[in-house]
Scaffold this active site. Structure first.
Site, PDB file in Angstrom:
ATOM      1  N   HIS A 124       0.820  -1.218   0.000  1.00 60.01           N
ATOM      2  CA  HIS A 124       0.000   0.000   0.000  1.00 60.01           C
ATOM      3  C   HIS A 124       0.852   1.266   0.000  1.00 60.01           C
ATOM      4  CE1 HIS A 124       0.100   1.203   4.360  1.00 60.01           C
ATOM      5  NE2 HIS A 124       0.168  -0.070   4.613  1.00 60.01           N
TER       6      HIS A 124
ATOM      7  N   ASP B 175       5.950   2.329   7.316  1.00 60.15           N
ATOM      8  CA  ASP B 175       4.659   1.673   7.057  1.00 60.15           C
ATOM      9  C   ASP B 175       3.923   2.545   6.038  1.00 60.15           C
ATOM     10  OD1 ASP B 175       2.186   0.493   7.007  1.00 60.15           O
ATOM     11  OD2 ASP B 175       1.731   0.821   9.116  1.00 60.15           O
TER      12      ASP B 175
ATOM     13  N   GLU C  28      -5.236   1.633   2.203  1.00 61.62           N
ATOM     14  CA  GLU C  28      -5.143   0.450   3.078  1.00 61.62           C
ATOM     15  C   GLU C  28      -5.395   0.830   4.518  1.00 61.62           C
ATOM     16  OE1 GLU C  28      -3.220  -2.516   5.760  1.00 61.62           O
ATOM     17  OE2 GLU C  28      -2.821  -0.379   5.570  1.00 61.62           O
ATOM     18  N   GLU C  29      -4.824   1.969   4.919  1.00 63.22           N
ATOM     19  CA  GLU C  29      -4.867   2.363   6.342  1.00 63.22           C
ATOM     20  C   GLU C  29      -6.277   2.666   6.837  1.00 63.22           C
ATOM     21  OE1 GLU C  29      -2.551   1.999   8.384  1.00 63.22           O
ATOM     22  OE2 GLU C  29      -0.616   2.171   7.369  1.00 63.22           O
TER      23      GLU C  29
ATOM     24  N   ASP D 288       3.877  -5.868   3.909  1.00 61.04           N
ATOM     25  CA  ASP D 288       3.596  -4.776   4.852  1.00 61.04           C
ATOM     26  C   ASP D 288       4.517  -4.881   6.062  1.00 61.04           C
ATOM     27  OD1 ASP D 288       2.328  -2.582   6.113  1.00 61.04           O
ATOM     28  OD2 ASP D 288       0.345  -3.263   5.462  1.00 61.04           O
TER      29      ASP D 288
ATOM     30  N   HIS E 110       3.713   3.130  13.503  1.00 63.25           N
ATOM     31  CA  HIS E 110       2.732   4.234  13.521  1.00 63.25           C
ATOM     32  C   HIS E 110       3.208   5.422  14.361  1.00 63.25           C
ATOM     33  CE1 HIS E 110      -1.099   2.245  11.668  1.00 63.25           C
ATOM     34  NE2 HIS E 110       0.012   1.933  11.037  1.00 63.25           N
TER      35      HIS E 110
HETATM   36 ZN   LIG Z   1       0.725  -0.830   6.591  1.00 62.35          ZN
END
Ligand SMILES: [Zn+2]
Length: 351
Positions: free
Chosen positions: A68, A177, A207-208, A230, A318
């Site tokens: 992604h 990410d 995607e998120e 991922d 994140h």
């Molecule tokens: Zn991801």
């Protein structure tokens, strides 16, 4: 001591620093397209914005690999009379990671802002005990309300501002990410020989916010096999026991067994581990009880596909200081490359 691989860090930096909020992945897509166009037979962008690149294989059949392009971001919800902006999250944030951050609002032009909140000096003893909440934060642009309103409006996307650094054997920045996987998919296309079956390299959107791009693109392609690509959690940190690590940084490419969205195909896990063994690629198994990936969408869309997932161990996930190990990145490229080249040796027999 194993050797630290020589990776194209300039490309990785460009990928991580290029903004790509969910639904606004255009700049990342253009960068990817420029990198891959000479290494594929066909490339197109679908209605949602997924970039689909096809490399013809030696045999009939289709394999889809998804990475992604979007990153966790914010969206402006309100601008107050003094020019301060409130925002909502696009993707999963821990509010404490917002403290003291710089952000870029993608308005009429890119505008730099800082995320502010109440100074500790003004907090009551009770307030000091509480975990911060999203509503405690606002964006300060350091300019008059009139100027803010001329440049920024409700609905503008906001990404985080942070450079990439190399430290020790690792890289650290925002949006590893999932730009690390975008990087791995690009490098795989550059390094690989002819794939065993037709290879659909898909750079997905949104995607998120719920695997949205991967769902539609997989339905259209209807592949026989699929791989998610991922980041996953490397919790090999102070205060965690080995049982809580999920993966270990520097421990090799991770082969996903499950996350909260998918149980990967046991035949594919066996195949991936056989490939790794044959090619002397270090791997570790990953079981993540929270969080999902595009792998789930590939498995369930269309007629369903036999899926696996290469995960990249990532510390501080994140946050703006996400960290990946150069060795793991290189091993993930090798594992994906060999899986695609040797997929004609996949056995459909259930163990
Ligand atoms: Zn991801």
């Amino acid at each position: 001591m194993s050797q630290i691989p020589d990776l194209d860090i300039d490309l990785l930096r460009s990928l991580c620093l290029t903004p790509g909020a969910p639904g606004s992945e255009t700049l990342v897509r253009e960068l990817v397209l420029d990198q891959i166009k000479d290494y594929v037979d066909h490339v197109e962008t679908d209605p949602l914005g997924n970039l689909v690149a096809i490399k013809k294989g030696r045999n009939p059949g289709k394999v889809l690999v998804a990475a992604h392009m979007d990153e966790i971001s914010f969206i402006i919800t309100h601008i107050d009379p003094d020019g301060f902006a409130k925002f909502h999250t696009l993707g999963g944030f821990d509010p404490k990671t917002l403290t003291s951050q710089r952000v870029i609002v993608h308005g009429k032009e890119d505008v730099l802002g800082v995320i502010g909140s109440k100074p500790i000096h003004l907090m009551s003893p009770e307030e000091r005990q509480k975990a911060p909440k999203l509503k405690d934060y606002f964006i300060d642009f350091g300019m008059s309300a009139d100027r803010v309103k001329a440049l920024v409006q409700i609905g503008d996307k906001v990404t985080r501002e942070r450079d990439l650094v190399e430290l020790g054997d690792c890289v650290s920045t925002k949006s590893l990410d999932n730009r690390i996987s975008v990087f791995i998919l690009i490098e795989t296309l550059k390094r690989m020989a002819t794939p065993a079956v037709d290879f659909y390299a898909v750079f997905t959107v949104q995607e998120e916010v719920g695997l949205r791009g991967a769902t539609t693109v997989t339905r259209k392609i209807n592949p026989d096999f699929g791989f998610g690509l991922d980041t996953t959690i490397a919790n090999d940190l102070p205060g965690s026991s080995e049982a809580e690590y999920i993966t270990k940084l520097g421990g090799g490419a991770a082969v996903k067994i499950m996350d909260s969205s998918v149980i990967t195909d046991s035949r594919m896990v066996r195949f991936m581990e056989d490939v790794a063994k044959r090619n002397k690629i270090p791997t570790q198994r990953e079981i993540l009880t929270g969080g999902g990936t595009d792998t789930a969408a590939i498995q369930r869309s269309g007629d369903g596909a036999i899926v696996g997932c290469v995960s990249i161990p990532t510390r501080h996930i994140h946050s703006v200081v996400e960290m990946c190990h150069k060795g793991d990145i290189d091993h993930a490229i090798s594992l994906l490359q060999h899986c695609l080249e040797e997929l004609d040796q996949f056995s459909h027999d259930w163990a």
